[in-house]
Motif scaffolding. Structure first.
Motif, PDB file in Angstrom:
ATOM      1  N   ARG A  11      -4.282  -0.940  -6.151  1.00  0.00           N
ATOM      2  CA  ARG A  11      -4.176   0.330  -6.952  1.00  0.00           C
ATOM      3  C   ARG A  11      -5.323   1.099  -7.161  1.00  0.00           C
ATOM      4  O   ARG A  11      -5.626   2.161  -7.011  1.00  0.00           O
ATOM      5  CB  ARG A  11      -3.063   0.314  -7.981  1.00  0.00           C
ATOM      6  CG  ARG A  11      -1.615   0.178  -7.674  1.00  0.00           C
ATOM      7  CD  ARG A  11      -0.778   0.651  -8.827  1.00  0.00           C
ATOM      8  NE  ARG A  11      -0.967  -0.558  -9.859  1.00  0.00           N
ATOM      9  CZ  ARG A  11      -0.312  -1.413 -10.131  1.00  0.00           C
ATOM     10  NH1 ARG A  11       0.681  -2.196  -9.314  1.00  0.00           N
ATOM     11  NH2 ARG A  11      -0.764  -2.416 -11.184  1.00  0.00           N
ATOM     12  N   GLY A  19       1.002  -1.311  -0.224  1.00  0.00           N
ATOM     13  CA  GLY A  19       0.053  -0.102  -0.076  1.00  0.00           C
ATOM     14  C   GLY A  19       0.858   1.324   0.111  1.00  0.00           C
ATOM     15  O   GLY A  19       1.969   1.369   0.516  1.00  0.00           O
ATOM     16  N   ARG A  20       0.409   2.195  -0.407  1.00  0.00           N
ATOM     17  CA  ARG A  20       0.938   3.432  -0.629  1.00  0.00           C
ATOM     18  C   ARG A  20       0.819   4.289   0.731  1.00  0.00           C
ATOM     19  O   ARG A  20       1.605   5.166   1.029  1.00  0.00           O
ATOM     20  CB  ARG A  20       0.214   4.439  -1.446  1.00  0.00           C
ATOM     21  CG  ARG A  20       0.237   3.784  -3.040  1.00  0.00           C
ATOM     22  CD  ARG A  20      -0.816   4.813  -3.959  1.00  0.00           C
ATOM     23  NE  ARG A  20      -0.744   4.197  -5.286  1.00  0.00           N
ATOM     24  CZ  ARG A  20      -1.755   4.574  -6.109  1.00  0.00           C
ATOM     25  NH1 ARG A  20      -2.762   5.619  -5.713  1.00  0.00           N
ATOM     26  NH2 ARG A  20      -1.807   4.203  -7.244  1.00  0.00           N
ATOM     27  N   GLY A  21      -0.028   3.964   1.809  1.00  0.00           N
ATOM     28  CA  GLY A  21       0.127   4.657   3.011  1.00  0.00           C
ATOM     29  C   GLY A  21       1.238   4.290   3.954  1.00  0.00           C
ATOM     30  O   GLY A  21       1.386   4.609   5.117  1.00  0.00           O
ATOM     31  N   GLU A  62      -7.221   2.374  -4.346  1.00  0.00           N
ATOM     32  CA  GLU A  62      -6.682   3.618  -3.947  1.00  0.00           C
ATOM     33  C   GLU A  62      -7.178   4.894  -4.609  1.00  0.00           C
ATOM     34  O   GLU A  62      -7.371   5.946  -4.277  1.00  0.00           O
ATOM     35  CB  GLU A  62      -5.189   3.449  -3.848  1.00  0.00           C
ATOM     36  CG  GLU A  62      -4.860   2.719  -2.560  1.00  0.00           C
ATOM     37  CD  GLU A  62      -3.128   2.239  -2.307  1.00  0.00           C
ATOM     38  OE1 GLU A  62      -2.725   2.372  -1.543  1.00  0.00           O
ATOM     39  OE2 GLU A  62      -2.559   2.119  -3.587  1.00  0.00           O
ATOM     40  N   ASP A  63      -7.086   4.553  -6.086  1.00  0.00           N
ATOM     41  CA  ASP A  63      -7.197   5.468  -7.038  1.00  0.00           C
ATOM     42  C   ASP A  63      -8.690   5.831  -7.095  1.00  0.00           C
ATOM     43  O   ASP A  63      -9.173   7.182  -7.103  1.00  0.00           O
ATOM     44  CB  ASP A  63      -6.855   5.200  -8.307  1.00  0.00           C
ATOM     45  CG  ASP A  63      -5.117   5.155  -8.368  1.00  0.00           C
ATOM     46  OD1 ASP A  63      -4.516   5.847  -7.520  1.00  0.00           O
ATOM     47  OD2 ASP A  63      -4.561   4.409  -9.447  1.00  0.00           O
ATOM     48  N   THR A 113       7.934   0.290   4.705  1.00  0.00           N
ATOM     49  CA  THR A 113       8.354  -0.180   3.713  1.00  0.00           C
ATOM     50  C   THR A 113       7.668  -1.192   2.863  1.00  0.00           C
ATOM     51  O   THR A 113       7.528  -2.264   3.528  1.00  0.00           O
ATOM     52  CB  THR A 113       9.891  -0.426   3.241  1.00  0.00           C
ATOM     53  OG1 THR A 113      10.519   0.956   3.983  1.00  0.00           O
ATOM     54  CG2 THR A 113      10.410  -0.374   1.803  1.00  0.00           C
ATOM     55  N   ALA A 114       7.102  -1.146   1.608  1.00  0.00           N
ATOM     56  CA  ALA A 114       6.508  -2.132   0.996  1.00  0.00           C
ATOM     57  C   ALA A 114       7.438  -3.394   0.627  1.00  0.00           C
ATOM     58  O   ALA A 114       8.399  -3.042   0.333  1.00  0.00           O
ATOM     59  CB  ALA A 114       5.760  -1.793  -0.409  1.00  0.00           C
ATOM     60  N   GLU A 147      -1.938  -6.548  -6.700  1.00  0.00           N
ATOM     61  CA  GLU A 147      -1.583  -5.255  -6.629  1.00  0.00           C
ATOM     62  C   GLU A 147      -2.542  -4.311  -7.584  1.00  0.00           C
ATOM     63  O   GLU A 147      -2.472  -3.070  -7.022  1.00  0.00           O
ATOM     64  CB  GLU A 147      -0.122  -5.178  -7.050  1.00  0.00           C
ATOM     65  CG  GLU A 147       1.084  -5.924  -6.038  1.00  0.00           C
ATOM     66  CD  GLU A 147       2.295  -5.929  -6.613  1.00  0.00           C
ATOM     67  OE1 GLU A 147       2.445  -5.598  -7.733  1.00  0.00           O
ATOM     68  OE2 GLU A 147       2.982  -6.300  -5.994  1.00  0.00           O
ATOM     69  N   ALA A 194      -3.957   6.400  -0.315  1.00  0.00           N
ATOM     70  CA  ALA A 194      -2.902   5.548   0.415  1.00  0.00           C
ATOM     71  C   ALA A 194      -3.561   4.835   1.608  1.00  0.00           C
ATOM     72  O   ALA A 194      -3.782   5.103   2.535  1.00  0.00           O
ATOM     73  CB  ALA A 194      -1.987   6.636   0.829  1.00  0.00           C
ATOM     74  N   ALA A 254       4.444   4.760   3.805  1.00  0.00           N
ATOM     75  CA  ALA A 254       5.625   5.844   4.059  1.00  0.00           C
ATOM     76  C   ALA A 254       5.221   6.657   5.144  1.00  0.00           C
ATOM     77  O   ALA A 254       5.769   7.067   6.088  1.00  0.00           O
ATOM     78  CB  ALA A 254       5.631   6.821   2.895  1.00  0.00           C
TER      79      ALA A 254
END
Length: 629
Positions: free
Chosen positions: A159, A49-51, A162-163, A58-59, A155, A181, A53
């Motif tokens: 994505r 996931g993008r959240g 999330e988008d 770390t992915a 994945e 994210a 960070a």
């Protein structure tokens, strides 16, 4: 395929820490998760996931037991111990230090409202049964291809969520913002509770997301649940396409339950092999029959579609086995291979991939990677309308992805084609029901409800076999018949319209006719024939469209039915209608192939031509092809 479960405060997260994180087995008490995983040969969970960070993660990194407990058991930062210790060293009181590590609203506040805290949603992704058989019995290369495709499909879905889907909410849901994210932990499992192959991933989506101002809030889980079907069809479409393109395979429809939508399985995988790996259905059958009998005695009627789904869920719960001791994948694959050889023979097991590739080669030779986007929009709109009457864009998008899966048979396609077909179905064949109220906020695109003006198909009864009682036609069966009637009407209108003015067919190539507003503009994967002379007559173009669609669509649809011939409708009236329908289509094909136009009543032909012209020249009115079709 995709299913969803809740991860809540009432010890549900302990089920995931002790069971799901340990290969769905029973982890020994007082044994660390990492030690237990290494001893059993199980892969660790990983972050996605993008959240990540925003949480210092770390992915791809491993999920530790403490992180699992903090994030999915307490709703706190994965590094809460360090943060809390530093705040205490700086002089903060214990309560303030602990609250500083909480993501969003504290659990105590939620419980004071007598509500159950929702920590996460468990999205479980698994391929079709035929792909699982190939993964379990194939060589190492086949296994790696299927696993890579599975990971890519997961994945892709995350994505997309999330988008397009994920939102965070606050102020009791009155304020919302996109949440591009997500924080996800993924856990890989190899088998079911009987020890038979079942490749699947548990993806725990944290019910927290960062808002634009940097604070954390809960996700709008209602939106996630609403888009589960769209996400599942995207996973299946991506997974199937990746495997088929890489290994040269193709798909065929397999009916699992009479009257329901068929499952697109890999061609060449025998039903016996699928039954060998799918042990749950065999266990559920007698239990489902018993509770269905109780339902009939209590209510005096057979259960409807919603009732059958509920009874199926109860049968699955009643037959669920106890947790088993997990084993390494190498040991499982050796046991699966030995079991399959003992039951089916070494020749059948060793030649599985070769048979699948031979069957795939035959299908791919006659199914090109093209889609008639005009007919696809009609099919999608007709099916969704017949099944739901009123629908939203997410329903149309899910059906568009099913259409691509059924039509392309595993062939690749241009990215975004599913959205293109969904938008075409809504703009040309749907009518908006949601009316904006002046002075109030305009509804979001996913909150708009639509309907269509297609004719509503009548119900019929289907005779039972093997001692089973007759059943009413399902909504999906009625939807397929309605869609076929509309598609044939549009084909006739295309032929008649083209014979009069020699204009190009309604479906064009991806680059041609960009200035013609009566046709699909820049339609991806539209029907074209680059190897032929460009100067085709209208009749030849219509024949090409019709022939391609017949080659691509599963045989069950072309014959006007979706169930096995033995279970199809047996009333004289419906059989006569179906026979006349098939004969008329065959007669048209023969006449067109000979170069002549089909003879039809002048009034009907003119009406169809006018309706098709109205459909292509005024796409913004949102009307279908009409009640008369």
């Amino acid at each position: 395929m995709l299913s969803v479960a809740k991860v809540q405060k009432r010890n549900s997260w302990r089920y995931y820490v002790r069971g799901v994180a340990f290969g769905d087995g029973r982890r020994p008490a007082r044994q660390a998760l990492k030690d237990a995983q290494e001893k059993a040969g199980l892969p660790p969970g990983v972050w996605m996931g993008r959240g990540l960070a925003a949480l210092g993660l770390t992915a791809g990194h491993e999920v530790t037991e403490r992180q699992m407990e903090l994030v999915f058991g307490q709703g706190r930062h994965p590094d809460a111990d360090r943060i809390e210790r530093e705040l205490l060293d700086d002089g903060a009181d214990p309560e303030t230090a602990r609250l500083a590590t909480v993501l969003g609203q504290p659990v105590e506040e939620i419980e004071r409202r007598k509500a159950t805290p929702l920590f996460a949603l468990d999205f479980v992704f698994r391929p079709q049964a035929s792909l699982i058989v190939l993964w379990a019995l194939g060589d190492d290369h086949t296994r790696r291809v299927i696993e890579r495709a599975h990971e890519k499909a997961v994945e892709t879905v995350l994505r997309w969520m999330e988008d397009e889907v994920a939102q965070t909410r606050w102020s009791s849901g009155r304020k919302r913002a996109k949440a591009p994210a997500l924080v996800v932990s993924r856990w890989r499992h190899f088998d079911n509770r009987d020890g038979f192959p079942l490749l699947h991933d548990h993806c725990l989506i944290l019910n927290r997301a960062q808002r634009p101002d940097g604070t954390w809030g809960a996700l709008d889980t209602r939106r996630l649940f609403q888009n589960v079907v769209s996400a599942g069809t995207l996973y299946t479409l991506t997974m199937t396409t990746e495997v088929c393109e890489e290994l040269g395979l193709a798909t065929v429809p397999r009916e699992v339950t009479a009257g329901l939508r068929p499952v697109m399985e890999v061609a060449g995988v025998e039903q016996d092999l699928i039954d060998w790996s799918s042990t749950r259905r065999e266990q559920m059958a007698p239990v489902l029959e018993r509770i269905t009998d109780k339902y009939v005695k209590k209510h005096g009627r057979l259960p409807g579609e919603r009732g059958r789904n509920g009874l199926g869920w109860w049968a699955a719960q009643d037959t669920r086995r106890e947790k088993k001791t997990p084993k390494p994948l190498e040991q499982l694959r050796a046991w699966w291979r030995a079991s399959a050889i003992l039951r089916f023979g070494k020749e059948m097991v060793d030649g599985l991939l070769e048979r699948c590739q031979a069957a795939g080669k035959a299908i791919r030779a006659r199914v090109r990677p093209v889609v008639d986007t005009a007919l696809a929009a009609v099919d999608v709109a007709a099916v969704v309308f017949t099944v739901r009457r009123a629908f939203a864009r997410r329903h149309v998008l899910a059906e568009a992805r099913r259409h691509l899966l059924e039509t392309l048979r595993g062939r690749g396609f241009t990215r975004g084609l599913d959205d293109y077909i969904a938008d075409a179905a809504l703009s040309r064949h749907a009518r908006q029901l949601t009316v904006p109220v002046p002075g109030r906020r305009a509804p979001a695109p996913d909150q708009i409800t639509y309907t269509a003006d297609f004719a509503w198909p009548h119900r019929w009864w289907i005779a039972g076999i093997d001692g089973k009682p007759p059943r009413e036609s399902s909504r999906y069966e009625r939807a397929r018949v309605a869609s076929l009637a509309l598609q044939n009407a549009i084909r006739d209108a295309r032929i008649l319209s083209g014979a009069r003015d020699e204009r190009p067919a309604a479906t064009t190539s991806a680059t041609a006719h960009a200035d013609d507003h009566n046709h699909d503009q820049a339609a991806p994967h539209a029907v074209d024939h680059p190897g032929r002379d460009a100067a085709l007559t209208s009749a030849q173009r219509a024949v090409a469209v019709h022939a391609h669609q017949q080659a691509a669509m599963p045989e069950e649809y072309l014959e006007g039915r979706t169930t096995d011939p033995a279970t199809w409708l047996n009333t004289p009236k419906n059989l006569a209608l179906l026979a006349a329908f098939t004969q008329a289509a065959e007669a048209r094909s023969r006449i067109i192939a000979d170069g002549a136009q089909p003879k039809q009543p002048a009034k009907d032909a003119a009406d169809l031509a006018r309706e098709q012209q109205h459909h292509t020249t005024q796409p913004d009115q949102g009307r279908g092809v009409g009640q008369g079709l």
